[in-house]
Design an enzyme around this catalytic site. Structure first.
Site, mmCIF file in Angstrom:
data_model
loop_
_atom_site.group_PDB
_atom_site.id
_atom_site.type_symbol
_atom_site.label_atom_id
_atom_site.label_comp_id
_atom_site.label_asym_id
_atom_site.label_seq_id
_atom_site.Cartn_x
_atom_site.Cartn_y
_atom_site.Cartn_z
ATOM 1 N N SER A 1 0.824 -1.205 0.000
ATOM 2 C CA SER A 1 0.000 0.000 0.000
ATOM 3 C C SER A 1 0.861 1.260 0.000
ATOM 4 O O SER A 1 1.601 1.516 -0.943
ATOM 5 C CB SER A 1 -0.967 -0.030 1.186
ATOM 6 O OG SER A 1 -1.920 0.980 1.100
ATOM 7 N N ASP B 1 -3.239 6.331 -3.390
ATOM 8 C CA ASP B 1 -1.985 5.788 -2.866
ATOM 9 C C ASP B 1 -1.458 4.775 -3.880
ATOM 10 O O ASP B 1 -2.103 4.523 -4.910
ATOM 11 C CB ASP B 1 -2.191 5.207 -1.466
ATOM 12 C CG ASP B 1 -3.110 3.994 -1.442
ATOM 13 O OD1 ASP B 1 -3.892 3.820 -2.401
ATOM 14 O OD2 ASP B 1 -3.057 3.223 -0.476
ATOM 15 N N ASP C 1 -6.154 1.861 -3.536
ATOM 16 C CA ASP C 1 -7.359 1.556 -2.771
ATOM 17 C C ASP C 1 -7.783 2.735 -1.905
ATOM 18 O O ASP C 1 -8.894 2.749 -1.372
ATOM 19 C CB ASP C 1 -7.210 0.279 -1.939
ATOM 20 C CG ASP C 1 -6.122 0.350 -0.882
ATOM 21 O OD1 ASP C 1 -5.334 1.317 -0.878
ATOM 22 O OD2 ASP C 1 -6.046 -0.582 -0.051
ATOM 23 N N ASP D 1 -1.308 1.598 -4.401
ATOM 24 C CA ASP D 1 -2.109 0.481 -4.907
ATOM 25 C C ASP D 1 -3.546 0.892 -5.193
ATOM 26 O O ASP D 1 -4.381 0.061 -5.522
ATOM 27 C CB ASP D 1 -2.057 -0.715 -3.963
ATOM 28 C CG ASP D 1 -2.769 -0.473 -2.640
ATOM 29 O OD1 ASP D 1 -2.729 0.670 -2.157
ATOM 30 O OD2 ASP D 1 -3.334 -1.430 -2.070
#
Length: 538
Positions: A145, A290, A294, A292
């Site tokens: 992340s 961010d 999500d 990734d």
């Protein structure tokens, strides 16, 4: 008795990665006991956040041995619960992510779990969507992340497309502990490499969320050197919105994250390039994912400049958006998020719930209509995936901003409206990153054993140890301090980083003068934060 050197040599013998083998051999040759202790004294713990840690050799690092053990443990768990289990595996663009994903697919397939691998690095929401789209038993996303560049991680979902919660985490962890040498695990390259159709289906599902309405909005976008750009741009284009101005320096996936100290939109300085570009193009909104994708951060024009909104402010705005659309079901937020969504839902006659921190808990609400957590996580489409989704959230922000712009209004105007109707709910954090985790445990002990009688001039009305459970929630490591006037503080260790996090909220009935209420709330928050810092020695 097995010595530290023995454990290191055993690890070395089974490690398939030349890089970590070289690292470990050098430490052995140098007799670097301290470095070996750091890598072998403990093991990365598999929990409800899966695995996350620094890349390197040994059980206390993320590496191919750890990943193979995790895959084998998960495979054993799935085979206990299904006759013909299957898994889909995705990955981001961090160092080693694709290799870890392929290792996972090979081990799973070799152990009798039908494995599907996404074709390239893609956002985490695409992986979460793929689970139900393909009808598989579980999903694995290789990502850390918004952690620092040298970290990676391993996030596990079950068939409902939500992240694992107890007792599944402990059961999987127990199976991981039973795994022997990874060089003796069966592997197979007969797993399925998926085509582009899964990501295309995800895009189609997001586009279907958009309703007819205005499309005039000038946006700046940064994927924060991550994997969100191409998917988000396609969603916005298909939904009829003009292409946002992408921050060029942060546009391509880059595991080094060269322009930021931490690739997290909440971190100081991370949004500087986006804010500068927003000024240049006179943007209506700023959108950041961010790495990734999500999470979704939002900025707005404010006077002659631009500024970022808090996660709670965006949560409230998207709550309004979902309520206005008539989305039926339960509205929910994590316990550390603002309570304003509860007031909004109650006024609209919708059910309202709070959960423990983390979308794994929000995703377990069967009739979830909309859920959010203050750390920039939003689910505006639980039917797409029961997890936070920074792409569909960004689309919703575009739609809301364009509708307001057509009325000559902004997101800030809508926040004022919400404050007048439901009270000004102001939040902030006291967040401390530490090298010595004992600082965190000492602070939690202080709050448990010597709680304050007042903070910021507000009397303490309640102290609840979340380890004992709170209002029907499962036990967790945290302390909730209630203050007069609806204010509160919640302190907890971060589940993914070496941080102590304290979440502060005050409520001021705004009336007509929202600016005055905002000033009063800011003064109260500053006073609470100062007293809390002194109490905890931070």
């Amino acid at each position: 008795m097995t010595t530290l050197t023995d454990r290191a040599r055993l690890w070395l013998d089974q490690d398939p990665d030349d890089e970590t083998r070289t690292e470990l051999q050098q430490l052995l040759d140098d007799g670097d006991t301290a470095a070996l202790e750091d890598r072998f004294a403990e093991r990365l713990q598999f929990g409800t956040a899966g695995l996350r840690g620094e890349l390197g050799a040994g059980p206390n690092r993320m590496n191919r041995v750890i990943v193979a053990q995790a895959a084998a443990g998960l495979a054993a768990y799935l085979k206990q619960h299904e006759d013909d289990p299957s898994v889909v595996v995705g990955y981001d663009a961090r160092y080693k992510s694709e290799r870890f994903a392929r290792d996972t697919a090979e081990v799973m397939q070799g152990l009798g779990v039908r494995a599907h691998l996404l074709p390239t690095h893609l956002p985490t929401p695409v992986l979460a969507f793929a689970i139900r789209h393909l009808g598989v038993s579980a999903g694995v996303m290789v990502t850390a992340s918004h952690n620092p560049p040298r970290d990676n991680g391993y996030k596990v979902y079950l068939g409902d497309s939500s992240q694992i919660v107890p007792p599944a985490d402990a059961d999987i962890s127990a199976e991981i502990d039973r795994v022997g040498r990874v060089d003796e695990l069966p592997r197979s390259s007969d797993y399925t490499v998926l085509g582009d159709d899964v990501a295309a289906a995800y895009v189609e599902a997001c586009v279907a969320l958009a309703s007819d309405g205005p499309r005039d909005v000038v946006a700046v976008y940064t994927p924060m050197h991550g994997v969100g750009r191409d998917t988000l741009l396609e969603v916005l284009d298909r939904a009829g919105f003009p292409a946002p101005h992408v921050v060029t320096e942060q546009g391509d996936p880059d595991p080094a994250f060269p322009t930021v100290a931490f690739p997290n939109p909440e971190e100081p300085g991370a949004m500087d390039l986006a804010l500068a570009l927003a000024s240049d193009v006179d943007a209506d909104v700023i959108i950041a994912n961010d790495p990734d994708a999500d999470r979704c951060a939002v900025g707005v024009r404010d006077g002659d400049g631009h500024r970022m909104l808090s996660g709670d402010q965006v949560g409230s705005l998207l709550g309004h958006y979902m309520l206005e659309r008539g989305a039926e079901g339960t509205y929910a937020a994590s316990i550390v998020s603002s309570s304003v969504l509860g007031r909004q839902a109650e006024a609209a006659g919708r059910p309202w719930r709070q959960t423990l921190t983390g979308f794994k808990w929000l995703g377990k609400i069967d009739d979830l209509a909309y859920g959010y957590e203050e750390a920039l996580g939003y689910s505006v489409a639980p039917h797409i995936a029961r997890d936070k989704d920074g792409v569909s959230a960004a689309l919703a922000v575009h739609e809301l901003a364009a509708s307001l712009k057509a009325e000559g209004r902004t997101l800030l105007d809508l926040l004022d409206d919400i404050a007048r109707e439901h009270g000004l709910h102001a939040t902030t954090q006291l967040s401390v990153r530490v090298d010595d985790r004992s600082i965190i445990s000492d602070a939690m002990t202080t709050l448990r054993t010597s709680p304050p009688e007042s903070l910021g001039g507000l009397a303490v009305t309640s102290v609840d140890d979340l380890e004992d459970g709170y209002e029907g929630l499962p036990p967790t490591d945290g302390i909730r301090i209630g203050l007069e006037g609806g204010a509160r503080v919640i302190a907890r260790p971060s589940g993914t980083e070496p941080k102590l996090k304290c979440y502060l909220e005050v409520v001021v009935e705004a009336g007509a003068d929202v600016d005055a209420a905002r000033r009063e709330a800011g003064e109260r928050l500053d006073a609470i934060k100062a007293d809390l810092s002194t109490l905890l020695g931070l």
